[in-house]
Enzyme design. Structure first.
Site, mmCIF file in Angstrom:
data_model
loop_
_atom_site.group_PDB
_atom_site.id
_atom_site.type_symbol
_atom_site.label_atom_id
_atom_site.label_comp_id
_atom_site.label_asym_id
_atom_site.label_seq_id
_atom_site.Cartn_x
_atom_site.Cartn_y
_atom_site.Cartn_z
ATOM 1 C CE LYS A 160 47.873 70.351 60.188
ATOM 2 N NZ LYS A 160 48.100 68.917 60.463
ATOM 3 C CB SER A 185 50.218 67.871 57.311
ATOM 4 O OG SER A 185 49.387 67.561 58.421
ATOM 5 C CB SER A 235 50.334 65.424 60.589
ATOM 6 O OG SER A 235 50.300 65.006 59.247
#
Lengths: 502, 118
Positions: free
Chosen positions: A78, A165, A189
């Protein structure tokens, strides 16, 4: 090799047995990204050259007799975790650089001089980073729509969001581009996008995985965790990433559980707690059905089912939207146009004050600004006690409720999300609707407990099948048992093997 | 059957409710947060902050008498660990993160007037 095998362990075993080289696997992953990424926009950057160089390095390690635990496993990270040339360890340089953007204008050109501990441990174990994945700016969001790189799309239906996210990471694993992608989870997330994309997502216990090199959002809640296709792979990733790190004072002294430590739990009597409040009529029918069939499956596996009470679950979001923005407003204060990232151009007569405000005003997106302002407000003079302190008391109560529940069970089951993936744009105009996506996940962060989402059903929406996830929550530092309980479900069902239509 | 989102969104108060945040307050928050916002952004922020603050007001329903605040959950972290300097990144590497440098220093606009300073 044209397709990347779905399981980390399968790849690792094939590479260690020299049936395939790390270079061949990496090439296959890069090829898959090349073919598929245009459709789903999961990656912010692809490290094609560095990945092949590092694959060659792993193959050389194998040739010299080493047997690294993640030999040749292509992974994605990420884009809020630092990947640098590792200047602190010259000569060892894994050669990953790229930018650490947080999908934000303000860090668009930010090249970190160091690598986050979790990522470094995976590299040291022989994993190959093929690229970095899209996210909601600074990990604030539940849809991966708030990104300077544009929205990521759900591989099951590109008109829908992948969740967020960590939406890029979940989409990349769901599309079969990599068998492991790292996410970070502050309020859901990892678990919410894993549920939306039909993959496995684990948020470890707070303190289990070092946060060094993870761009801080809410420091008392943030955890890095794996997104994979199954529980065993997640356990292997956790074994390697977890454990004490001198560079993170909040990392725990508990040794990371080894993969083999799951096994003894596989035959334990099962005691599953079902959250009374989560069986309400507020869930999408497919979520309610998946929850009930998961409970039924555990009954079939011999589980004793107990009802547990989390009376404050409906207050979790309210407490979270005080605590998380408060911490975010402090953490993001460092982005000032001086020490990092983007700097605004000043007009005549403008000074330092304008430099800060203009750099931040231009550099942050709408959702990040909203949360910084919210945090600033709840911490400001005269409001601190009414909001922040009250939220911390709720946090204490939530933890107590979980501890009481774990007196009667070993894992708690509840939905991961109230519904399946929604359409792009459906919730961007209503912040509270977006925040409520995390109604079942935030309490787990506030209590610091490990939680996971596993594929547990399909919803039929507008003629298309969409994945549904069910969440399991465990005791602090009890991931070996929690993952074993998930694996027992996996062995009895085939939801985790379903793949999006190509 | 309503979903969570639909049900709860309807409960969001309108900005005229007692918990609403005024435009003046919004401007003050933006200044404290060092965020330069356009007038349109300020107007939108006022509405959205009012809605979120209105939503979190539900915590006031709870009886939290005598409950100790909990700021963080960290199990088994080392206490009394010596805070000794370890290997550090070179100054050049740290400085390279800044958007404007003058030699080894981060450059900022002039803060004090000519000859100023106490």
């Amino acid at each position: 090799m044209s397709q990347v095998p779905q399981s980390m362990i399968e790849i690792r075993d094939a590479v260690l047995a020299r049936r395939v080289s790390a270079a061949e696997v990496t090439k296959a992953a890069l090829g898959a990204i090349e073919r598929e990424n245009g459709r789903i926009n999961a990656f912010t950057q692809v490290f094609a050259k560095a990945a092949m160089e590092n694959a060659a390095r792993v193959d050389a390690r194998l040739a010299s007799g080493e047997t690294p635990a993640l030999a040749g496993v292509p992974i994605a990270v990420k884009d809020n975790m630092c990947t640098g040339p590792d200047l602190a360890r010259p000569g060892d340089g894994a050669g990953y650089a790229g930018f650490t953007t947080c999908a934000s204008r303000i860090l668009e050109q930010y090249a970190s001089p160091f690598t986050s501990t979790a990522v470094q441990r995976l590299i040291d174990a022989g994993a190959i980073i093929v690229g970095k994945t899209n996210l909601d700016e600074f990990a604030m969001g539940s849809s991966t729509e708030h990104s300077i790189f544009g929205a990521t799309r759900n591989p099951w239906d590109v008109a829908r969001v992948p969740g967020g996210s960590s939406g890029g990471s979940a989409a990349a694993v769901a599309a079969g581009l990599v068998p492991l992608a790292l996410g970070s989870d502050t309020g859901g997330s990892i678990r919410q996008p894993a549920a939306f994309c039909g993959v496995f997502g684990l948020k470890p216990t707070y303190g289990r995985v070092s946060r060094y090199g993870l761009v801080a959002f809410a420091s008392s809640l943030d955890q890095i965790g794996p997104i994979t296709r199954n529980a065993t792979d997640a356990a292997l990733a956790l074994e390697i990433m977890g454990g004490k790190d001198p560079l993170d004072g909040t990392s725990s002294l508990h040794a990371s559980p080894r993969l083999a430590q799951m096994d003894p739990h596989d035959t334990e009597p099962l005691r599953i707690g079902v959250v009374k409040q989560a069986r309400s009529g507020a869930n999408h029918p497919a979520v309610a059905a998946a929850l009930e069939s998961t409970i039924a499956q555990y009954v079939k596996l011999g589980a004793r089912i107990v009802e547990v009470d989390l009376p404050l679950i409906d207050h979790g979001i309210a407490a979270y939207y005080i605590v998380a923005p408060a911490e975010a407003s402090s953490n993001l204060a460092r982005l000032d146009g001086v020490r990092f990232g983007r700097r605004a151009k000043l007009g005549p007569g403008e000074g330092l004050e304008e430099l800060y405000a203009r750099s931040r005003g231009e550099g942050f997106g709408a959702e990040v600004k909203r949360r910084i302002m919210l945090g600033t407000h709840v911490l400001s003079s005269g409001y601190y006690d009414a909001y922040y302190n009250t939220a911390l008391k709720v946090r204490r109560r939530l933890l107590g409720d979980f501890e009481r529940a774990f007196e009667t069970c070993d894992a708690i089951v509840m939905p991961a999300t109230p519904g399946p993936a929604f359409r792009l744009g459906e919730k961007t105009g209503d912040p509270i609707a977006m925040y409520l996506e995390d109604v079942y996940t935030v309490t787990v962060n506030l209590a610091g407990l490990p939680g996971l989402s596993m594929p547990a059903g399909l919803a039929e929406v507008d003629g298309r099948a969409l994945p549904v996830g069910v969440q399991l929550v465990g005791r602090a530092f009890d991931e070996a048992r929690l993952l074993s309980i998930a694996r027992r479900f996996e062995r009895a069902t085939d939801w985790h093997a379903r793949q999006p239509p190509r | 059957m309503g979903t969570y989102t639909a049900r709860m969104s309807q409960e969001a108060p309108n900005p005229a409710a007692p918990h609403g945040i005024s435009l003046e307050q919004t401007r003050k928050i933006a200044r404290l947060a060092r965020l330069a916002l356009t007038d349109a952004e300020l107007a939108k922020a006022q509405l959205e902050l009012s809605a979120v603050i209105g939503y979190v007001e539900r915590l006031r329903e709870l009886d939290l008498e005598g409950v100790e605040p909990l700021a963080g959950v960290s199990g088994a972290i080392s206490e009394g660990e010596l805070d000794e300097p370890g290997q550090m990144l070179p100054i050049e590497a740290l400085a390279s993160m800044g958007p404007a440098m003058q030699g080894r220093f981060l450059a900022i606009p002039k803060v004090l007037d000519e000859g100023g300073g106490a």
